[in-house]
Design a protein around this motif. Sequence first.
Motif: not given
Length: 846
Positions: A221-240
Amino acid sequence: MNYLIRACRLSYKKACLKHTVCNILFAALCLGWQQQAQAQITGYPPISAKKTGHLNPHSPDPIFNYTWADPKATDGLESYILKPVSWSASNPHSFNMSGFKKDNVIAVNGKGDLRFDFGQTNAAWLEFDSPDLADSVQMSISEYNQPPNYSSNYPPKTFSPKKYGNTCRLELNPDLYEGARFGWIHVHTFSKSWHITAVRLVCQVRPTNYNGSFSCSDTLLTRIWYTGAYTVKLNLLKDYLGAILMNRGDRFSWTGDAHPAQAASMVAFGNYDFVKKNIDYTSGQSNGIRSYALYWVLSLIDYYKYTGDTATLKKYIDNACAKLDDAYKVYGTNPNLEYYGWDERLGAGFEHPNLSEPQNAYKMLSIRAWKEFAAAMGAYGRTDLRDKYNNYAAEKMADLKKDTTWYQTFGLHAGADAVTTGLLSADEKKAIYTKSFTDKVNRISYSPFNQYFVIQAFALMNKYDDALSSIRDLWGGQVKYGGTTFFEDYRPSWNAMVGKNGSVPANQCGFTSLCHPWGAGVTKWLSEEVLGIKPTSPGFATFDILPHLGRTLTNVSGKTHTLHGDISAGFNVTTGICTVSTPARTIGRIGIPKVEKKVRSIKVNGILVWDGSYHHAAGLGGASKDADFVYFTGVQPGTYKFIVSYNGVTPKYTEQVASYAAKYIGINSTTGGNWGGVYGKDGYVLCNYNGDGKDKTALPPYVTSVNYYKVKGNSLPLNLISDSKTNDRRALAPDPTNGFPRTAAGLFAMDADQIGYTFTSTIAIKGEHNYRVSLYFLDWDNKGKPIEVEMFDAETLNLIAPIKMVKSCTGGVYLTYAYNKSAKFRINMAPNNKAVLSGIFFDKAK
């Protein structure tokens, strides 16, 4: 950014023509000056973060231990370099890799393929350096461990590289970056030995710090939390906030997708200014999908709850009201939803989005959105709008409840959306739970996006152990597959079929994305429901910390960043030690979890405050209890250490076993086309045997029809006849005598652009009748492409048999099932696949 990239490329090419800058530059890269060089090539500056600690073993993020001084929504993208963590060669004699680990050098001595694993999915592009490249090469990237098909891959991920001096770069799109974990160099010709002197991914990143955290006794579950966070981080683009990492033709902001992604982003990063920016970016779009307009409203409410930003809420009140009023206008008219989810029960994406289940789910979502917006308006001070939307919700729910059976046709998704309205009685929730939330297989949606709302419903029904079980199955299954980001859709049974990091099936969403931030909502759920930190008034002016450990967890800790400061908490029900720290200008309620034990006493900072009744202590306003918690209310800002004395034992959770309504009998790869006497004793369908999509049929009396559907074209699968007069025994015989000549024919799903896709076949049965059905697949062209088969009940659309993958059907393969009702088969085909469904055969149940 694109014009900067093009300008840098142009100036770089000119420099290479006039000077030997390229050799100096990439020598510098090999010496460790990668970031500065990369800035010159791409226009992205090197990463400006500082290394501040150690990598987190539970996070897939390779730069987790880098921290930016003051990241803002106005920041641009930055870049960093990754080297592969492992590598292999298709032909070891062609490549001398003995020096690669030490000095990055590979000697190329022949043709073949090199594969590099960079350890996790990255937002990156692939490059290699060679001072003496002498032959024809291509390069590939993939989220899977298998290279794309060179001749026809969807989306195209294999091309000849572009050269910049000594550097060869795979450029797949104008933005360069892709979802890349694995990379390949394909050496197609060989004339003389040459050398590779460096292989790297150039990764892009938006400056973002991990201001939130989560840890518990279950490391998955700890891994799941951080995997979700990393998934979002990779998709943080310049403007959206991007909606998909892989370039598949739909790489733009999808408003509804952003809802769980933004939710995860707030708890993981506390990047509220960027979430605000994305709310603004998506405020005028719904992607033509009705539910997505309402998810935007829920995102606005989420943001307001977490920040208390009244100015932004005020700015978008009219926008939100327009969306909510439109939902009221069409309520009950079965409007065109366009899409509600990829799950079969939701219409399989864009195939049948207006089935009763998604229509019922949309009604419930409307009621939820009205109710939650009314609460936000009440907190903001707009009592007129509070009353208006509360009335909307109450009116429609009252109409529904005039029929006491109103919810009985609801499946998993409509049931979840009904529960999350917060307007159901205990009996109604119990009935919905029993019907749709107790089946280990079918309580999981095909998409992590839709499962986010399912686990919200689990929490509201106080079924936390079941919620955690489903999280381990769906999100944990992706981690066990080898995923380092969360997928667009997923079946837990894929793992056994495709192996570690193998190529997952194409399906109704086309080519499946393995980095889809819409799957990250579980990160927020774990922070709010397991760690238990949740705002109860805008901006965390008041908040709850109510940890739900259930029967499977013994401790949880973490923090959530607020605009007042961090709220951190830790609860250990084994040692009884619990700690809480809260910032200034906040008032909290803290629940000490009972976990089905008796709490004998509680001390706070060394002072007895509870022994069945409350004893006053500084910083605490009072105490109470119920079956789940001992509550401390009016908790003032500060740091508290609780020592809890427990008596008793938490009962063990009984994990459910996966079961199916139908039975998978087995696979037969020896009979070939000689089906007579073995299959079809009750009846048969020889697919497209008469050409032009016309089947040769002899249906049994209990089968009323066999129909097909494919979303593109004329709504029918494609058909072909490979040979109309063949003596090849793989082709199905024309009748049960197994005679010759035969017709090699069938149905398949490849579109004109050679995208492997999907089609369905529905077998309608009169009432209930026990029978066996066998599907015959044939790969006439010996391509060796896999086929995945899913079996559903034709009415409920629940999955009723284990998913099966036919990895090769070059000799013809039968899959046999037993069932007693109408059934629907979904047949998912790999790219460039002309393996066909050639026949359907009916036999008596044994």
